[in-house]
Motif scaffolding. Structure first.
Motif, mmCIF file in Angstrom:
data_model
loop_
_atom_site.group_PDB
_atom_site.id
_atom_site.type_symbol
_atom_site.label_atom_id
_atom_site.label_comp_id
_atom_site.label_asym_id
_atom_site.label_seq_id
_atom_site.Cartn_x
_atom_site.Cartn_y
_atom_site.Cartn_z
ATOM 1 N N LEU A 129 0.842 -1.188 0.000
ATOM 2 C CA LEU A 129 0.000 0.000 0.000
ATOM 3 C C LEU A 129 0.879 1.241 0.000
ATOM 4 O O LEU A 129 1.293 1.749 1.048
ATOM 5 C CB LEU A 129 -0.936 -0.010 1.221
ATOM 6 N N VAL A 130 1.173 1.711 -1.196
ATOM 7 C CA VAL A 130 2.041 2.880 -1.363
ATOM 8 C C VAL A 130 1.391 3.857 -2.342
ATOM 9 O O VAL A 130 0.512 3.494 -3.118
ATOM 10 C CB VAL A 130 3.435 2.477 -1.886
ATOM 11 N N GLY A 131 1.833 5.115 -2.285
ATOM 12 C CA GLY A 131 1.331 6.143 -3.186
ATOM 13 C C GLY A 131 2.393 7.206 -3.378
ATOM 14 O O GLY A 131 3.561 7.022 -2.998
ATOM 15 N N LEU A 132 2.000 8.346 -3.940
ATOM 16 C CA LEU A 132 2.975 9.401 -4.193
ATOM 17 C C LEU A 132 3.582 9.957 -2.911
ATOM 18 O O LEU A 132 4.737 10.375 -2.891
ATOM 19 C CB LEU A 132 2.323 10.537 -4.994
ATOM 20 N N LEU A 133 2.796 9.971 -1.838
ATOM 21 C CA LEU A 133 3.348 10.436 -0.562
ATOM 22 C C LEU A 133 4.479 9.523 -0.115
ATOM 23 O O LEU A 133 5.459 9.970 0.493
ATOM 24 C CB LEU A 133 2.238 10.492 0.492
ATOM 25 N N SER A 134 4.356 8.249 -0.428
ATOM 26 C CA SER A 134 5.425 7.292 -0.107
ATOM 27 C C SER A 134 6.687 7.633 -0.890
ATOM 28 O O SER A 134 7.805 7.500 -0.376
ATOM 29 C CB SER A 134 4.980 5.871 -0.445
ATOM 30 N N VAL A 135 6.504 8.071 -2.134
ATOM 31 C CA VAL A 135 7.648 8.470 -2.960
ATOM 32 C C VAL A 135 8.344 9.678 -2.349
ATOM 33 O O VAL A 135 9.581 9.729 -2.260
ATOM 34 C CB VAL A 135 7.186 8.796 -4.395
ATOM 35 N N PHE A 136 7.553 10.654 -1.895
ATOM 36 C CA PHE A 136 8.135 11.854 -1.288
ATOM 37 C C PHE A 136 8.899 11.503 0.000
ATOM 38 O O PHE A 136 9.973 12.053 0.263
ATOM 39 C CB PHE A 136 7.045 12.886 -0.978
ATOM 40 N N GLU A 137 8.314 10.602 0.790
ATOM 41 C CA GLU A 137 8.968 10.191 2.036
ATOM 42 C C GLU A 137 10.310 9.527 1.731
ATOM 43 O O GLU A 137 11.297 9.711 2.465
ATOM 44 C CB GLU A 137 8.071 9.222 2.811
ATOM 45 N N TYR A 138 10.355 8.759 0.675
ATOM 46 C CA TYR A 138 11.590 8.096 0.268
ATOM 47 C C TYR A 138 12.630 9.115 -0.194
ATOM 48 O O TYR A 138 13.816 9.039 0.181
ATOM 49 C CB TYR A 138 11.277 7.098 -0.851
ATOM 50 N N LEU A 139 12.210 10.108 -0.972
ATOM 51 C CA LEU A 139 13.136 11.088 -1.537
ATOM 52 C C LEU A 139 13.616 12.121 -0.519
ATOM 53 O O LEU A 139 14.650 12.747 -0.721
ATOM 54 C CB LEU A 139 12.480 11.799 -2.726
ATOM 55 N N LYS A 140 12.890 12.308 0.567
ATOM 56 C CA LYS A 140 13.310 13.319 1.546
ATOM 57 C C LYS A 140 14.594 12.918 2.262
ATOM 58 O O LYS A 140 15.288 13.764 2.844
ATOM 59 C CB LYS A 140 12.194 13.577 2.567
ATOM 60 N N ASP A 141 14.927 11.640 2.196
ATOM 61 C CA ASP A 141 16.163 11.170 2.820
ATOM 62 C C ASP A 141 17.312 11.077 1.824
ATOM 63 O O ASP A 141 18.381 10.551 2.146
ATOM 64 C CB ASP A 141 15.933 9.787 3.458
ATOM 65 N N ASN A 142 17.075 11.587 0.618
ATOM 66 C CA ASN A 142 18.122 11.550 -0.395
ATOM 67 C C ASN A 142 19.298 12.429 0.027
ATOM 68 O O ASN A 142 19.120 13.498 0.619
ATOM 69 C CB ASN A 142 17.557 12.028 -1.740
ATOM 70 N N GLU A 143 20.507 11.981 -0.279
ATOM 71 C CA GLU A 143 21.707 12.718 0.122
ATOM 72 C C GLU A 143 21.894 14.017 -0.664
ATOM 73 O O GLU A 143 22.646 14.895 -0.225
ATOM 74 C CB GLU A 143 22.936 11.828 -0.042
ATOM 75 N N VAL A 144 21.230 14.143 -1.801
ATOM 76 C CA VAL A 144 21.309 15.376 -2.572
ATOM 77 C C VAL A 144 20.336 16.385 -1.961
ATOM 78 O O VAL A 144 19.125 16.138 -1.904
ATOM 79 C CB VAL A 144 20.973 15.143 -4.058
ATOM 80 N N GLU A 145 20.859 17.499 -1.494
ATOM 81 C CA GLU A 145 20.044 18.456 -0.757
ATOM 82 C C GLU A 145 18.863 18.977 -1.577
ATOM 83 O O GLU A 145 17.757 19.143 -1.045
ATOM 84 C CB GLU A 145 20.904 19.634 -0.302
ATOM 85 N N GLY A 146 19.067 19.237 -2.856
ATOM 86 C CA GLY A 146 17.992 19.763 -3.688
ATOM 87 C C GLY A 146 16.817 18.811 -3.776
ATOM 88 O O GLY A 146 15.656 19.225 -3.715
ATOM 89 N N ILE A 147 17.101 17.519 -3.902
ATOM 90 C CA ILE A 147 16.044 16.512 -3.969
ATOM 91 C C ILE A 147 15.304 16.441 -2.639
ATOM 92 O O ILE A 147 14.064 16.417 -2.592
ATOM 93 C CB ILE A 147 16.631 15.133 -4.328
ATOM 94 N N SER A 148 16.059 16.390 -1.549
ATOM 95 C CA SER A 148 15.466 16.310 -0.217
ATOM 96 C C SER A 148 14.591 17.524 0.080
ATOM 97 O O SER A 148 13.493 17.392 0.641
ATOM 98 C CB SER A 148 16.568 16.192 0.828
ATOM 99 N N LYS A 149 15.031 18.692 -0.314
ATOM 100 C CA LYS A 149 14.295 19.935 -0.039
ATOM 101 C C LYS A 149 12.940 19.948 -0.739
ATOM 102 O O LYS A 149 11.920 20.297 -0.138
ATOM 103 C CB LYS A 149 15.139 21.128 -0.493
ATOM 104 N N VAL A 150 12.916 19.536 -2.007
ATOM 105 C CA VAL A 150 11.654 19.508 -2.756
ATOM 106 C C VAL A 150 10.706 18.474 -2.158
ATOM 107 O O VAL A 150 9.504 18.726 -2.001
ATOM 108 C CB VAL A 150 11.905 19.194 -4.247
ATOM 109 N N ALA A 151 11.216 17.306 -1.814
ATOM 110 C CA ALA A 151 10.378 16.246 -1.242
ATOM 111 C C ALA A 151 9.759 16.687 0.079
ATOM 112 O O ALA A 151 8.565 16.441 0.329
ATOM 113 C CB ALA A 151 11.208 14.984 -1.038
ATOM 114 N N LYS A 152 10.540 17.361 0.922
ATOM 115 C CA LYS A 152 10.009 17.837 2.195
ATOM 116 C C LYS A 152 8.916 18.892 1.978
ATOM 117 O O LYS A 152 7.920 18.926 2.708
ATOM 118 C CB LYS A 152 11.140 18.410 3.049
#
Length: 290
Positions: A54-77
């Motif tokens: 049971l996953v959705g786009l919010l799950s994708v954002f939660e995954y990307l917020k922990d990305n080591e690239v700051e720009g990716i993490s910032k947008v996801a948050k």
């Protein structure tokens, strides 16, 4: 239920997800690293969904917020925070809601609380609420079009009640136009229901001169001339009398060949009369269908 990962699969889900995210991300948050990584993450979570998770786009954002690239993490948050505080929860979910059933005989979607820009409004002046509402419209429009063309061998119908809500905005008018054209190719009948003939969209460039269909025009005493004009009936004393003397359950019907005549809708099923009980309590009155 309008989360692309929930009701779509494959490239369609990826493309719609990209469109929705692009719509709601402010210019200052846009990042090329996020644009590159996001589709890959969506594909990964589509595979999870296929396996029953049971996953959705919010799950994708939660995954990307922990990305080591700051720009990716910032947008996801940013997307996570914006999703929890707005109507975006309709399209950005964790996948817990069931997908809309395509096997049910009747499916009803109700969307409330949208704040849509009007024709002539400049994009740079849109409020956050309007930007988010447009994203909902993109998802809703895509769903309706997808529903109509998913199975050409099966006859389907899509009914837009209070269609003025869509007809009054450029994006909404485009959705209806696209839906009508899809219906002609895929045996999907589209109904547009409005309280006033003035609700008909006159937005420049969105009038569909290629469409054909049927019209049921009921009496609105203050719009007799407008209704006659829409039906292409000469405005004469006789035609006005014909309209003004219609009783409840009577209307002027125009068929797909352009022929017009007054007709009466008979309520052959008494249960339908319950639909007209719009008030509750002892002062409520029940309209009887002729």
């Amino acid at each position: 239920m309008l989360d692309p990962i929930v009701f779509l699969t494959g490239q369609e889900a990826v493309d719609l997800s990209k469109t929705l995210v692009k719509q709601v991300i402010p210019e200052k948050y846009r990042n090329i690293d996020f644009d590159t990584e996001f589709p890959n993450a969506v594909e990964m979570f589509l595979e999870k969904r296929k396996r029953g998770e049971l996953v959705g786009l919010l799950s994708v954002f939660e995954y990307l917020k922990d990305n080591e690239v700051e720009g990716i993490s910032k947008v996801a948050k940013y997307l996570i925070g914006n999703s929890h505080r707005s109507v975006l929860s309709l399209i950005f979910s964790n996948g817990q809601n069931k997908a809309i059933s395509m096997e049910s005989r009747i499916t009803i979607l109700e969307v409330q609380g949208l704040s849509l820009p009007q024709a002539g409004d400049k994009p740079e002046q849109f409020t956050d609420a309007q930007i988010n509402s447009l994203a909902i419209m993109y998802a809703l429009g895509h769903f309706c079009t997808w529903f109509g063309r998913r199975d050409k061998s099966e006859n389907t119908s899509t009914l837009f009640d209070e269609a003025w809500f869509l007809e009054s905005t450029p994006r909404g008018a485009h959705i209806l136009k696209e839906k009508r054209r899809t219906g002609r190719s895929y045996n999907d009948f589209t109904f547009q229901v409005s309280q006033s003939v003035k609700d008909k969209s006159e937005l420049e460039g969105l009038k569909d001169s290629t469409s054909f269909g049927q019209t049921f025009a009921f009496l609105e005493p203050n719009e007799v001339d407008e209704e006659l004009a829409y039906l292409k009936i000469p405005k004469t004393d006789e035609s006005r009398k014909m309209m003004n003397t219609m009783t409840r359950a009577q209307c002027v019907y125009k068929d797909c060949f352009g022929r017009k005549s007054r007709m009466t809708v008979d309520g052959v099923f008494p249960e339908i009369a319950k639909l007209f009980e719009t008030q509750e309590g002892k002062n409520a009155s029940t309209r009887k269908v002729a």
